[in-house]
Motif scaffolding. Sequence first.
Motif, PDB file in Angstrom:
ATOM      1  N   PRO A  40      -2.066  21.758  -2.732  1.00 25.79           N
ATOM      2  CA  PRO A  40      -2.929  21.515  -1.564  1.00 25.79           C
ATOM      3  C   PRO A  40      -4.105  20.595  -1.834  1.00 25.79           C
ATOM      4  O   PRO A  40      -4.672  20.027  -0.901  1.00 25.79           O
ATOM      5  CB  PRO A  40      -3.403  22.928  -1.179  1.00 25.79           C
ATOM      6  N   GLY A  41      -4.479  20.424  -3.096  1.00 25.17           N
ATOM      7  CA  GLY A  41      -5.604  19.545  -3.400  1.00 25.17           C
ATOM      8  C   GLY A  41      -5.251  18.071  -3.405  1.00 25.17           C
ATOM      9  O   GLY A  41      -6.139  17.212  -3.478  1.00 25.17           O
ATOM     10  N   VAL A  42      -3.963  17.757  -3.327  1.00 27.39           N
ATOM     11  CA  VAL A  42      -3.531  16.355  -3.340  1.00 27.39           C
ATOM     12  C   VAL A  42      -3.734  15.756  -1.956  1.00 27.39           C
ATOM     13  O   VAL A  42      -3.204  16.278  -0.975  1.00 27.39           O
ATOM     14  CB  VAL A  42      -2.052  16.242  -3.759  1.00 27.39           C
ATOM     15  N   PRO A  43      -4.492  14.676  -1.835  1.00 24.46           N
ATOM     16  CA  PRO A  43      -4.750  14.089  -0.511  1.00 24.46           C
ATOM     17  C   PRO A  43      -3.526  13.391   0.045  1.00 24.46           C
ATOM     18  O   PRO A  43      -2.626  12.979  -0.695  1.00 24.46           O
ATOM     19  CB  PRO A  43      -5.871  13.082  -0.796  1.00 24.46           C
ATOM     20  N   ASP A  44      -3.497  13.275   1.364  1.00 24.95           N
ATOM     21  CA  ASP A  44      -2.430  12.522   2.010  1.00 24.95           C
ATOM     22  C   ASP A  44      -2.556  11.045   1.644  1.00 24.95           C
ATOM     23  O   ASP A  44      -3.658  10.536   1.406  1.00 24.95           O
ATOM     24  CB  ASP A  44      -2.507  12.676   3.533  1.00 24.95           C
ATOM     25  N   VAL A  45      -1.435  10.375   1.605  1.00 25.31           N
ATOM     26  CA  VAL A  45      -1.402   8.964   1.233  1.00 25.31           C
ATOM     27  C   VAL A  45      -1.318   8.108   2.493  1.00 25.31           C
ATOM     28  O   VAL A  45      -0.491   8.367   3.371  1.00 25.31           O
ATOM     29  CB  VAL A  45      -0.188   8.670   0.322  1.00 25.31           C
ATOM     30  N   LYS A  46      -2.171   7.110   2.588  1.00 25.08           N
ATOM     31  CA  LYS A  46      -2.096   6.188   3.710  1.00 25.08           C
ATOM     32  C   LYS A  46      -0.897   5.267   3.533  1.00 25.08           C
ATOM     33  O   LYS A  46      -0.717   4.659   2.479  1.00 25.08           O
ATOM     34  CB  LYS A  46      -3.381   5.353   3.802  1.00 25.08           C
ATOM     35  N   GLU A  47      -0.091   5.196   4.578  1.00 26.66           N
ATOM     36  CA  GLU A  47       1.121   4.374   4.529  1.00 26.66           C
ATOM     37  C   GLU A  47       0.758   2.948   4.926  1.00 26.66           C
ATOM     38  O   GLU A  47       0.938   2.528   6.057  1.00 26.66           O
ATOM     39  CB  GLU A  47       2.197   4.975   5.431  1.00 26.66           C
ATOM     40  N   THR A  48       0.264   2.191   3.954  1.00 32.42           N
ATOM     41  CA  THR A  48      -0.220   0.842   4.216  1.00 32.42           C
ATOM     42  C   THR A  48       0.829  -0.228   3.955  1.00 32.42           C
ATOM     43  O   THR A  48       0.571  -1.419   4.157  1.00 32.42           O
ATOM     44  CB  THR A  48      -1.457   0.549   3.344  1.00 32.42           C
ATOM     45  N   GLY A  49       2.007   0.170   3.516  1.00 31.62           N
ATOM     46  CA  GLY A  49       3.071  -0.795   3.278  1.00 31.62           C
ATOM     47  C   GLY A  49       3.629  -1.339   4.579  1.00 31.62           C
ATOM     48  O   GLY A  49       3.428  -0.763   5.653  1.00 31.62           O
ATOM     49  N   VAL A  50       4.342  -2.446   4.469  1.00 31.90           N
ATOM     50  CA  VAL A  50       4.936  -3.063   5.660  1.00 31.90           C
ATOM     51  C   VAL A  50       6.454  -2.902   5.679  1.00 31.90           C
ATOM     52  O   VAL A  50       7.119  -3.452   6.559  1.00 31.90           O
ATOM     53  CB  VAL A  50       4.551  -4.555   5.771  1.00 31.90           C
ATOM     54  N   THR A  51       6.992  -2.164   4.715  1.00 35.79           N
ATOM     55  CA  THR A  51       8.416  -1.831   4.698  1.00 35.79           C
ATOM     56  C   THR A  51       8.569  -0.356   4.360  1.00 35.79           C
ATOM     57  O   THR A  51       7.654   0.283   3.827  1.00 35.79           O
ATOM     58  CB  THR A  51       9.185  -2.657   3.651  1.00 35.79           C
TER      59      THR A  51
END
Length: 207
Positions: A40-51
């Motif tokens: 639970p301590g792992v933050p969500d990852v922003k999906e900044t990729g374009v594929t």
Amino acid sequence: MQRLVLATRNAHKVVELRAILGDAGLGGDRIELVGADAYPGVPDVKETGVTFAENALLKARALARATGLPAVADDSGLCVDVLGGAPGIFSARWAGRHGDDRANLELLLAQLADIDDRHRGAHFACAAALALPDGTEHVVEGRLTGTLRHAPAGSGGFGYDPILQPDGERRTCAELTPDEKNAISHRGRAFRALAPLVRDLLPGGGA
């Protein structure tokens, strides 16, 4: 036992991926498959990729780095021919809010309301990524082609499953049993292709 982390907090995906990887020979008494909720301590990852591939690698890489464990992730979505491949990587937030399946589906159906059946081709696409703490990375892709229905049908699955009718089927993905869906799905194909790499690279992954 080697722990393999599935980089998703989507409970439906955890169940689906665990079944797919288990059928591919991963799991049991050699590899323990857990979802990201186990950390639970792992933050969500922003999906900044374009594929799809870029986003899958971003998620797997971040979870492997944060947990120190091998991680797998996927990025997937619906690509509609007449929309030039959209919603694509924006499938989960097509209506503006991430993960609102009903709103996403209703908006897409409204956008396609006047499109004839012969122009309603689409496919589900999935990129599955494996990332190890030592920096080793692999990504593979799978797809499921079909036609979009004018109205949802079926109560299984999630996302756009109720409106995609796979080629050669009279049912939507949401009308298939979990085993039937996993056998032909984009996610099933991608993770079955990834499974041999996991077995080769993870301690305890071999037979």
